[in-house]
Design a protein around this motif. Sequence first.
Motif, PDB file in Angstrom:
ATOM      1  N   ASN A  91       5.747  -5.114  -1.552  1.00  0.00           N
ATOM      2  CA  ASN A  91       7.112  -5.604  -1.709  1.00  0.00           C
ATOM      3  C   ASN A  91       7.107  -6.818  -2.628  1.00  0.00           C
TER       4      ASN A  91
ATOM      5  N   ALA B 265       3.482   1.941   8.068  1.00  0.00           N
ATOM      6  CA  ALA B 265       2.572   1.527   7.003  1.00  0.00           C
ATOM      7  C   ALA B 265       1.692   0.363   7.449  1.00  0.00           C
ATOM      8  N   ARG B 266       2.277  -0.574   8.200  1.00  0.00           N
ATOM      9  CA  ARG B 266       1.501  -1.735   8.666  1.00  0.00           C
ATOM     10  C   ARG B 266       0.353  -1.313   9.587  1.00  0.00           C
TER      11      ARG B 266
ATOM     12  N   TYR C 125      10.046  -2.149  -4.423  1.00  0.00           N
ATOM     13  CA  TYR C 125       8.744  -1.582  -4.747  1.00  0.00           C
ATOM     14  C   TYR C 125       8.808  -0.907  -6.115  1.00  0.00           C
TER      15      TYR C 125
ATOM     16  N   PRO D  73       8.058   1.123   7.148  1.00  0.00           N
ATOM     17  CA  PRO D  73       7.223  -0.080   7.009  1.00  0.00           C
ATOM     18  C   PRO D  73       6.354  -0.372   8.225  1.00  0.00           C
TER      19      PRO D  73
ATOM     20  N   ASP E 193       3.354  -6.794   4.057  1.00  0.00           N
ATOM     21  CA  ASP E 193       3.701  -5.705   3.140  1.00  0.00           C
ATOM     22  C   ASP E 193       3.280  -6.132   1.736  1.00  0.00           C
TER      23      ASP E 193
ATOM     24  N   TRP F  41       5.792   2.654   2.363  1.00  0.00           N
ATOM     25  CA  TRP F  41       6.336   1.351   2.751  1.00  0.00           C
ATOM     26  C   TRP F  41       7.864   1.378   2.791  1.00  0.00           C
ATOM     27  N   SER F  42       8.477   2.102   1.870  1.00  0.00           N
ATOM     28  CA  SER F  42       9.945   2.100   1.826  1.00  0.00           C
ATOM     29  C   SER F  42      10.555   2.902   2.971  1.00  0.00           C
TER      30      SER F  42
ATOM     31  N   GLN G 284       8.843  -9.994  -1.250  1.00  0.00           N
ATOM     32  CA  GLN G 284       8.549 -10.141   0.179  1.00  0.00           C
ATOM     33  C   GLN G 284       8.829 -11.533   0.701  1.00  0.00           C
TER      34      GLN G 284
END
Length: 307
Positions: free
Chosen positions: A133, A116-117, A63, A113, A130, A109-110, A136
């Motif tokens: 990323n 975050a989703r 990221y 994750p 994601d 996200w880091s 990804q």
Amino acid sequence: MTRFVSHGPDPRDGRIYVLSQELQLAIDVALATDRPLLLSGDPGSGKSSLAPFYAREKRLRYYEHVVTSRTQATDLLWTFDSVRRLGDAQVHRGRLNDGAYVDPGVLWWSLAPESARTRGGLLHDSHRHDPLNRFQHEHATRGSVVLIDEIDKADPDVPNSLLVPLGSQEFTITETGTTVRREPDVAAPLIIITTNGERQLPQAFLRRCVTYTLPGPTPEQLVEIARLHLEHDGVPFDNEMFELAVALADELVHVRENEQHGRERLPSTAEYLDALRACRELNVRPGYAQWPLVRSLTLAKSPQQER
């Protein structure tokens, strides 16, 4: 003459980097202490290229967030679309799902994750991809690398505001009240922060970072970098290319050591690669009639050109 297959002057794809033993040790110390690695050095010295290279080499999620004068600390954690929510509230009756208006930032996200989703459990779509990323399609590991680029461009409040979430690896979304913590099966991310030294960073922030200054390039390092870039572009590193790479490396070192007066900054690796590409494409060599102008356009830029 074989031509470049150009991948752009600054691809930031992590495919080429010459990692010194000292810089590898700095990374190891940052990982061992669970601290961000703050990189300083000349513009064009490779600070921003380290993070994608390390992520690709270690097969980690990657990221990046490029800081501007408008960046706020929360932008790295989350953003909330209050304008869209207000519009929806005027149209729809009933309770709105605030999670639908939250966009996770790179640190969310880091660290978490799965959270975050689902926007901290507010959304049911656990298969949401994601979007931040950059690797990804290649890497789906539980570890990650985060680049926070040019932190010195931000207001001094930004690095100070990052101290708590970076130290505790948790934060709370103001608009939803959701607390985000690093998930148990997620490795602590390697956070690489770069600065060009345009603004002094707060002492409290510096104290909580592992700091490393990239030294000026040596001729040997420059030639190795030239070899990697040329071969990546499909250009054989034959005797002619080796001699050109050496000559340009010597020129850059000469400029750095003997022509510092009146300069706001010294040429670095990026200028060296520009000179290499120009000479290769235009068939110019040191000593040719065109060389003084090519040199001034790439390696020995005047202060007016650098602004």
